[in-house]
Enzyme design. Structure first.
Site, PDB file in Angstrom:
ATOM      1  N   ARG A 128       0.840  -1.201   0.000  1.00 29.78           N
ATOM      2  CA  ARG A 128       0.000   0.000   0.000  1.00 29.78           C
ATOM      3  C   ARG A 128       0.876   1.253   0.000  1.00 29.78           C
ATOM      4  O   ARG A 128       0.637   2.210  -0.740  1.00 29.78           O
ATOM      5  CB  ARG A 128      -0.905  -0.024   1.230  1.00 29.78           C
ATOM      6  CG  ARG A 128      -1.907   1.101   1.337  1.00 29.78           C
ATOM      7  CD  ARG A 128      -2.682   0.990   2.626  1.00 29.78           C
ATOM      8  NE  ARG A 128      -1.830   1.272   3.769  1.00 29.78           N
ATOM      9  CZ  ARG A 128      -2.096   0.897   5.015  1.00 29.78           C
ATOM     10  NH1 ARG A 128      -3.178   0.181   5.264  1.00 29.78           N
ATOM     11  NH2 ARG A 128      -1.289   1.201   6.000  1.00 29.78           N
ATOM     12  N   GLY A 161      -5.766  -0.976   1.792  1.00 29.67           N
ATOM     13  CA  GLY A 161      -5.045  -2.176   1.381  1.00 29.67           C
ATOM     14  C   GLY A 161      -5.863  -3.450   1.483  1.00 29.67           C
ATOM     15  O   GLY A 161      -6.938  -3.485   2.069  1.00 29.67           O
ATOM     16  N   LYS A 173      -8.539   9.135   6.391  1.00 30.84           N
ATOM     17  CA  LYS A 173      -7.372   8.301   6.690  1.00 30.84           C
ATOM     18  C   LYS A 173      -6.715   8.895   7.923  1.00 30.84           C
ATOM     19  O   LYS A 173      -6.316  10.062   7.927  1.00 30.84           O
ATOM     20  CB  LYS A 173      -6.398   8.298   5.504  1.00 30.84           C
ATOM     21  CG  LYS A 173      -5.320   7.229   5.612  1.00 30.84           C
ATOM     22  CD  LYS A 173      -5.862   5.851   5.299  1.00 30.84           C
ATOM     23  CE  LYS A 173      -4.777   4.775   5.435  1.00 30.84           C
ATOM     24  NZ  LYS A 173      -5.247   3.448   5.015  1.00 30.84           N
ATOM     25  N   SER A 212     -10.203   4.736   7.685  1.00 34.45           N
ATOM     26  CA  SER A 212      -9.119   3.765   7.619  1.00 34.45           C
ATOM     27  C   SER A 212      -7.921   4.347   8.352  1.00 34.45           C
ATOM     28  O   SER A 212      -7.732   5.570   8.383  1.00 34.45           O
ATOM     29  CB  SER A 212      -8.767   3.462   6.157  1.00 34.45           C
ATOM     30  OG  SER A 212      -7.641   2.615   6.065  1.00 34.45           O
ATOM     31  N   ALA A 213      -7.106   3.484   8.942  1.00 34.72           N
ATOM     32  CA  ALA A 213      -5.925   3.941   9.678  1.00 34.72           C
ATOM     33  C   ALA A 213      -4.662   3.461   8.989  1.00 34.72           C
ATOM     34  O   ALA A 213      -4.626   2.366   8.418  1.00 34.72           O
ATOM     35  CB  ALA A 213      -5.960   3.431  11.120  1.00 34.72           C
ATOM     36  N   SER A 268     -14.194  -0.934   2.123  1.00 35.21           N
ATOM     37  CA  SER A 268     -13.351  -0.744   3.308  1.00 35.21           C
ATOM     38  C   SER A 268     -14.052  -1.358   4.503  1.00 35.21           C
ATOM     39  O   SER A 268     -15.262  -1.181   4.676  1.00 35.21           O
ATOM     40  CB  SER A 268     -13.112   0.752   3.539  1.00 35.21           C
ATOM     41  OG  SER A 268     -12.359   0.982   4.708  1.00 35.21           O
TER      42      SER A 268
END
Length: 377
Positions: free
Chosen positions: A57, A89, A168, A238-239, A355
């Protein structure tokens, strides 16, 4: 840029969905730049569904940064700061790796003032967060402010016109955990996964607070990832360890946009609730039939799904084994693969973004769906 100044300008927002043959494949974007179908200066955000681990990613993100640094004549680091690159990812099942590029440019006002609202996008960042702030009300409030700033930048006048907020946020890493320990401060959890999950939960509640889906008096540090009755129906988080601040991308519709596209959203109450997909498409302005015709499917530019199958242990009173079978460690990937396949069966394309994240992102077990469709001029 404040909202008052922004509203004096009209914007055209473009959306380009490009396949990836490998994590390093940025040939689609390179072609668009070389042929001047888009200008690098107009790119405001990129969100990708990449294959492989966090390393793959990160490699995909670096390849995009290297390409854009050449066209923007700035450093790779400055590209990273300028353009949010939200890399999601791991691809399972039929998921097809790809990335979506959003562009925005100023245009002349339309000749008629009665045009319908069209797709508008806005971006904003929080300040850099300290590890001890992950998963706390400090993060919630910072994200709320960033979402509000992105809405204003997009020229979106009412919250009902906001249909998708992608974020993110920073993940907890060994280095960040060690930094907090060295300074003698407490973090929400010494487990990297749990701390990162808490950070995602704080972001989602920040979206809910900004969009008036949750009230601040119901929130507190102990609420995060605990009170599942509080959630947003329009946020996906997302993290990643590559982030130190929260990067925010808001998608909505504005009277100050002349884009060819509109965005809408819906909720799949469970994994089999395809009616929620049709709600999202109709919300975006697509006159739907069931099933969709080929012409209708061709008008769908992109679909974003936030998947919640791994938040529950059953579907329609039937037990599933995502959490108990041999592959339980990959529950998130399986949840994404399931949602991707089911939504793809409606829209006729597996190159959609899925996601996994149930931290205050929809009711437990639901899927959040946002769709971008091409509308008639």
């Amino acid at each position: 840029m404040d909202n008052a100044n922004f509203q004096q300008q009209y914007m055209d927002v473009g959306v380009f969905r490009l396949p990836m043959s490998a994590p390093e494949d940025v040939s689609g974007l390179q072609h668009l730049l070389e042929t001047q179908q888009i200008q690098a200066e107009e790119i405001v955000a990129i969100i990708a569904q990449t294959e492989g681990t966090g390393y793959a990613r990160g490699y995909a993100s670096l390849c995009m940064q290297l390409l854009l640094s050449q066209y923007l004549n700035i450093s790779v680091e400055d590209v990273f700061k300028r353009i949010p690159m939200m890399m999601i990812g791991l691809c399972g099942g039929l998921m097809s790796p790809h990335y979506t590029v959003f562009t925005r440019k100023t245009v002349a006002a339309p000749s008629t003032s009665s045009q319908e609202k069209r797709l508008a996008v806005g971006i904003a960042d929080t300040r850099v967060l300290l590890p001890e702030e992950y998963g706390t009300m400090t993060q919630v409030k910072l994200v709320t402010q960033a979402v509000e700033a992105a809405i204003a930048q997009a020229g979106i006048s009412t919250l009902d016109d906001v249909h998708c907020v992608e974020i993110k946020c920073p993940a907890m890493t060994p280095v960040r955990l060690q930094d907090a320990q060295r300074r003698g401060v407490n973090v929400v959890s010494s487990s990297l996964n749990q701390a990162s999950s808490m950070a995602k939960g704080a972001c989602a509640l920040g979206v809910g607070l900004a969009l008036k889906e949750v009230s601040e008096e119901k929130l507190g540090d102990r609420t995060i990832n605990s009170n599942h009755a509080l959630y947003t129906n329009r946020g996906s988080v997302s993290a990643g360890g590559e982030q130190s601040a929260c990067r925010v991308l808001v998608m909505g519709n504005s009277e100050f946009s002349v884009s060819r596209y509109r965005v809408g959203h819906g909720v799949m109450q469970d994994q089999l609730d395809t009616a929620g997909v049709y709600v999202a498409l109709k919300s975006a302005g697509l006159d739907c039939h069931i099933p969709l015709t080929t012409d209708q499917q061709n008008k769908i530019v992109q679909v974003f799904v936030n998947c919640g199958a791994d938040a529950v242990t059953a579907i329609c009173n039937r037990r599933h084994t995502m959490h108990s079978d041999f592959l339980s460690g990959y529950a998130g990937i399986m949840a994404k693969a399931v949602a991707n396949a089911i939504v793809a069966s409606v829209v006729g394309d597996t190159m959609i973004l899925a996601s996994a994240g149930n931290e205050h992102q929809g009711a437990r077990g639901s899927n959040l769906v946002a769709t971008i469709v091409e509308v008639e001029k």
